[in-house]
Design a protein around this motif. Structure first.
Motif, PDB file in Angstrom:
ATOM      1  N   VAL A 106       0.853  -1.237   0.114  1.00  0.00           N
ATOM      2  CA  VAL A 106       0.078   0.042   0.087  1.00  0.00           C
ATOM      3  C   VAL A 106       0.785   1.435   0.128  1.00  0.00           C
ATOM      4  O   VAL A 106       0.583   2.117  -0.703  1.00  0.00           O
ATOM      5  CB  VAL A 106      -0.840  -0.043   0.989  1.00  0.00           C
ATOM      6  N   LEU A 107       1.831   1.120   0.828  1.00  0.00           N
ATOM      7  CA  LEU A 107       2.652   2.412   0.776  1.00  0.00           C
ATOM      8  C   LEU A 107       3.624   2.725  -0.359  1.00  0.00           C
ATOM      9  O   LEU A 107       3.450   3.819  -1.031  1.00  0.00           O
ATOM     10  CB  LEU A 107       3.854   2.150   2.004  1.00  0.00           C
ATOM     11  N   TYR A 108       3.923   1.568  -0.852  1.00  0.00           N
ATOM     12  CA  TYR A 108       4.963   1.842  -2.228  1.00  0.00           C
ATOM     13  C   TYR A 108       3.923   2.312  -3.502  1.00  0.00           C
ATOM     14  O   TYR A 108       4.403   3.115  -4.169  1.00  0.00           O
ATOM     15  CB  TYR A 108       5.654   0.268  -2.409  1.00  0.00           C
ATOM     16  N   VAL A 109       2.995   1.329  -3.334  1.00  0.00           N
ATOM     17  CA  VAL A 109       2.186   1.848  -4.619  1.00  0.00           C
ATOM     18  C   VAL A 109       1.500   3.052  -4.718  1.00  0.00           C
ATOM     19  O   VAL A 109       1.591   4.004  -5.551  1.00  0.00           O
ATOM     20  CB  VAL A 109       0.917   0.970  -4.713  1.00  0.00           C
ATOM     21  N   ASN A 110       1.153   3.897  -3.620  1.00  0.00           N
ATOM     22  CA  ASN A 110       0.531   5.061  -3.401  1.00  0.00           C
ATOM     23  C   ASN A 110       1.846   6.004  -3.549  1.00  0.00           C
ATOM     24  O   ASN A 110       1.612   7.057  -4.357  1.00  0.00           O
ATOM     25  CB  ASN A 110      -0.026   5.379  -2.125  1.00  0.00           C
ATOM     26  N   GLN A 111       2.888   6.135  -3.102  1.00  0.00           N
ATOM     27  CA  GLN A 111       3.927   6.816  -3.005  1.00  0.00           C
ATOM     28  C   GLN A 111       4.602   6.707  -4.355  1.00  0.00           C
ATOM     29  O   GLN A 111       5.230   7.925  -4.900  1.00  0.00           O
ATOM     30  CB  GLN A 111       5.089   6.747  -1.970  1.00  0.00           C
ATOM     31  N   GLU A 112       4.569   5.597  -5.130  1.00  0.00           N
ATOM     32  CA  GLU A 112       5.186   5.681  -6.399  1.00  0.00           C
ATOM     33  C   GLU A 112       4.203   6.524  -7.425  1.00  0.00           C
ATOM     34  O   GLU A 112       4.736   7.086  -8.394  1.00  0.00           O
ATOM     35  CB  GLU A 112       5.367   4.003  -6.869  1.00  0.00           C
ATOM     36  N   MET A 113       3.130   6.669  -7.080  1.00  0.00           N
ATOM     37  CA  MET A 113       2.229   7.287  -8.024  1.00  0.00           C
ATOM     38  C   MET A 113       2.574   8.677  -8.067  1.00  0.00           C
ATOM     39  O   MET A 113       2.566   9.400  -8.682  1.00  0.00           O
ATOM     40  CB  MET A 113       0.717   6.944  -7.588  1.00  0.00           C
ATOM     41  N   VAL A 114       2.804   9.280  -6.582  1.00  0.00           N
ATOM     42  CA  VAL A 114       2.992  10.595  -6.719  1.00  0.00           C
ATOM     43  C   VAL A 114       4.547  11.054  -6.984  1.00  0.00           C
ATOM     44  O   VAL A 114       4.560  12.217  -7.329  1.00  0.00           O
ATOM     45  CB  VAL A 114       2.879  11.271  -4.918  1.00  0.00           C
ATOM     46  N   TRP A 254      -1.399  13.416   4.046  1.00  0.00           N
ATOM     47  CA  TRP A 254      -0.227  14.325   4.352  1.00  0.00           C
ATOM     48  C   TRP A 254       0.898  13.685   3.090  1.00  0.00           C
ATOM     49  O   TRP A 254       1.729  14.593   2.721  1.00  0.00           O
ATOM     50  CB  TRP A 254       0.173  14.641   5.278  1.00  0.00           C
ATOM     51  N   GLN A 255       1.245  12.262   3.347  1.00  0.00           N
ATOM     52  CA  GLN A 255       2.275  11.942   2.566  1.00  0.00           C
ATOM     53  C   GLN A 255       2.254  11.995   1.081  1.00  0.00           C
ATOM     54  O   GLN A 255       3.358  12.170   0.459  1.00  0.00           O
ATOM     55  CB  GLN A 255       2.663  10.358   2.662  1.00  0.00           C
ATOM     56  N   LEU A 256       1.017  11.990   0.388  1.00  0.00           N
ATOM     57  CA  LEU A 256       0.932  12.037  -0.957  1.00  0.00           C
ATOM     58  C   LEU A 256       1.310  13.351  -1.336  1.00  0.00           C
ATOM     59  O   LEU A 256       1.921  13.708  -2.334  1.00  0.00           O
ATOM     60  CB  LEU A 256      -0.750  11.917  -1.126  1.00  0.00           C
ATOM     61  N   PHE A 257       0.836  14.581  -0.403  1.00  0.00           N
ATOM     62  CA  PHE A 257       1.081  15.804  -0.895  1.00  0.00           C
ATOM     63  C   PHE A 257       2.416  16.264  -0.695  1.00  0.00           C
ATOM     64  O   PHE A 257       3.187  16.939  -1.444  1.00  0.00           O
ATOM     65  CB  PHE A 257      -0.054  16.875   0.179  1.00  0.00           C
ATOM     66  N   PHE A 258       3.088  15.715   0.388  1.00  0.00           N
ATOM     67  CA  PHE A 258       4.435  16.015   0.968  1.00  0.00           C
ATOM     68  C   PHE A 258       5.392  15.394  -0.319  1.00  0.00           C
ATOM     69  O   PHE A 258       6.140  16.315  -0.682  1.00  0.00           O
ATOM     70  CB  PHE A 258       4.854  15.294   2.202  1.00  0.00           C
ATOM     71  N   GLN A 259       5.191  14.042  -0.559  1.00  0.00           N
ATOM     72  CA  GLN A 259       6.501  13.648  -1.412  1.00  0.00           C
ATOM     73  C   GLN A 259       6.110  14.197  -2.711  1.00  0.00           C
ATOM     74  O   GLN A 259       7.128  14.277  -3.308  1.00  0.00           O
ATOM     75  CB  GLN A 259       6.554  12.093  -1.595  1.00  0.00           C
ATOM     76  N   GLN A 260       4.991  14.345  -3.414  1.00  0.00           N
ATOM     77  CA  GLN A 260       4.998  15.026  -4.819  1.00  0.00           C
ATOM     78  C   GLN A 260       5.448  16.219  -4.554  1.00  0.00           C
ATOM     79  O   GLN A 260       6.412  16.738  -5.372  1.00  0.00           O
ATOM     80  CB  GLN A 260       3.425  14.920  -5.068  1.00  0.00           C
TER      81      GLN A 260
END
Length: 567
Positions: A106-114, A254-260
């Protein structure tokens, strides 16, 4: 490192190349274009060799690019995370370790997209939602983010306060010092300096690993509970609330917004996406190892003591560890809590100010000094000050905030993930970088599981007499409905894709040509993009999801208040 008036790096002699990239892309802040300036090196904006290099050169390039993935992942184990994992271990032993294993994809898939969204578009998450789906949905996403982030920053200062109080230091001293340090970390006008501070904090965070070894866990039991799911005491509302809290603290919106935004601020472009994927994967592994260690320490150090099953707070866990496992373990736990709080506060506050910079179109980069980007740093300072003041107010419901914010993050995550998936299937935005069928299947499964968990919690709160068996049966029915819906959507997607390929052969040829040049493909300027079409079905789906999440949001608050009041 010096910058000209546009904010573009001038020390490398590549000002013209950087400015050309700015003119051709949708990037909103000129400081987001130029050399990649990392904690451990620099990658020139006109470097055409490192992306295909091998050996030591490839390693040095990776070290220079790494950062956004590590910071967002380790920042995930923040004050709320420490408290949530400690609660899981102290109240249920090692039996909930399996949740952490399931959250890795879940973590990797979401963050790889951003990562792809940031590198390809050069535009933050909030700005993309506003542009592609309109002000109505954009406002919802930013309001959700702002409320949740503001509460999360409060929990970070709660963590700071508890760590200082463990060592006998007063709140009125520790909290202002932490707020000032956090502002100084970010306000030097140097992305590299901020990232080095983060690396220093991340290095100390690794103390959780020897701490877990020192409590002598039963490794066979650890492996068994990591692989085989179990529900100690049966499925009930309290256990579901904790599981959702684990999800919310491990995979937070917040992780989605931050990493992008951090990928953009570090000036990572499509050419470097493979390196940033490695950065993200390493971060995922480290954060899950850290989370497991934080769960294992109280699970084994406090087993067979009066503290087991009686979690009160992270401070209470630290005190219990000192009493039952020795001062070294207790002190290390408190220091890790302080360290995690500082990392989390920095990342979550930046996530919010990045998003506000995107929405209000103001300078928003760590490359700028406060003099060059006053509004950006004013937002940053205001969030720190307000959060610190809330924690210092006598009789503030700090325990209620800490318990509730993680569960609320889990509840709101499906909405954030839906917009993420929609953006990653938008060919106008990502071109040849759109999601594959496999990624969409995984993403759909993730969203539906999160929705089912929140549905189960809502049902258990509204109907407290529901048995564990009935909840399991409901989850089973929901899984079947999700599977059938997934098949329908997959078939529909295949048919639409086939129709698209038959009716637009010229576009198909263009796409084939673009695929050969993925490294150089960037989203066009936002003012050149037509707004994404919102079909009636999509509007109904998003509206239904929004209405339900509001209900679930209220139900979680009700449940947290019930737990806090002892009912």
């Amino acid at each position: 490192m010096k910058f000209d008036r546009s904010g573009v790096s001038t020390s490398s002699g590549t000002k013209e190349a950087a400015q050309g990239k700015l003119d051709d892309s949708a990037v909103l802040d000129s400081a987001h274009v130029g050399d990649i300036i990392g904690a451990f090196g620099t990658v020139k904006v006109d470097d055409t060799r490192s992306s295909r290099s091998k050996g030591w050169r490839r390693l040095f390039t990776l070290l220079a690019i790494m950062g956004p993935g590590l910071v967002v992942m380790v920042g995930d184990n923040d004050a709320g995370g420490v408290a949530t994992y400690a609660q899981a271990g102290q109240n249920y032993g090692p039996h909930l370790l399996w949740t952490l294993l399931l959250l890795i994809p879940v973590l990797y898939v979401n963050q790889e997209m951003v990562v792809r969204l940031g590198a390809v578009t050069g535009v933050g998450h909030a700005r993309l939602i506003f542009n592609r789906f309109g002000k109505f949905w954009g406002a919802f996403s930013v309001i959700d983010l702002f409320i949740l982030n503001a509460l999360t920053i409060v929990t970070e200062f709660i963590g700071v306060d508890q760590a200082f109080r463990y060592f006998g230091l007063p709140s009125y001293l520790g909290i202002p010092v932490a707020a000032v340090l956090l502002f100084l970390f970010a306000s030097g006008g140097s992305f590299r300096r901020w990232e080095r501070w983060m690396y220093l904090l991340i290095a100390f965070n690794l103390a959780v690993i020897p701490m877990a070894i020192f409590v002598h866990p039963n490794y066979g039991q650890v492996v068994s509970n990591t692989i085989i799911p179990s529900f100690p005491g049966g499925i009930n509302a309290s256990l579901l609330l904790l599981i959702i809290a684990i999800v919310g603290t491990t995979v937070a919106p917040w992780q989605l917004f931050f990493q992008q935004s951090n990928v953009i601020d570090k000036r990572i472009t499509p050419r470097w996406i493979p390196y940033e994927r490695i950065d993200t994967a390493v971060g995922v592994v480290l954060t899950e190892i850290g989370a497991a260690a934080l769960l294992i320490v109280p699970a084994y150090a406090l087993a067979h003591t009066h503290a087991f099953g009686n979690f009160t707070s992270a401070l209470g866990t630290a005190v219990s560890l000192r009493a039952h496992a020795g001062s070294v373990i207790g002190d290390l736990f408190a220091l890790v809590l302080l360290d995690a709080s500082l990392i989390g506060a920095s990342a979550v506050t930046l996530s919010t100010t990045y998003a506000l910079g995107d929405v209000f179109n103001i300078r928003h980069s760590l490359h700028w000094s406060p003099r060059r980007a006053p509004a950006f740093y004013l937002f940053y300072a205001a969030l720190l000050v307000v959060s610190a003041v809330i924690v210092l107010i006598p009789h503030s419901p700090l325990g209620l905030i800490t318990t509730g914010v993680q569960a609320l993050a889990g509840i709101l995550l499906p909405s954030a993930t839906v917009f993420l998936v929609l953006l990653c299937n938008d060919r106008v935005v990502l071109g040849p970088w759109v999601n594959s069928v496999a990624r969409n299947i995984v993403s759909g499964v993730i969203v539906w599981i999160l929705v089912l968990l929140s549905l189960a919690l809502t049902a258990a709160t509204v109907f407290p007499n529901l048995t564990g068996t009935q909840l399991v049966q409901g989850l089973g029915v929901g899984a079947l409905v999700g599977a059938l819906g997934g098949v329908v959507l997959l078939v529909r997607g295949r048919l639409e894709s086939a129709t698209y390929d038959r009716t637009t052969p010229s576009m198909k040829m263009d796409r084939a040509a673009v695929l050969k040049e993925r490294e150089n493909w960037r989203m066009p300027k936002l003012d050149k993009l037509a707004r994404a079409e919102m079909s009636i079905g999509r509007k109904l789906g998003l509206g239904t999801l929004r209405a339900y999440l509001v209900l679930a949001f209220v139900m979680v608050i009700v449940k947290v208040v019930q737990l806090a009041s002892g009912h």
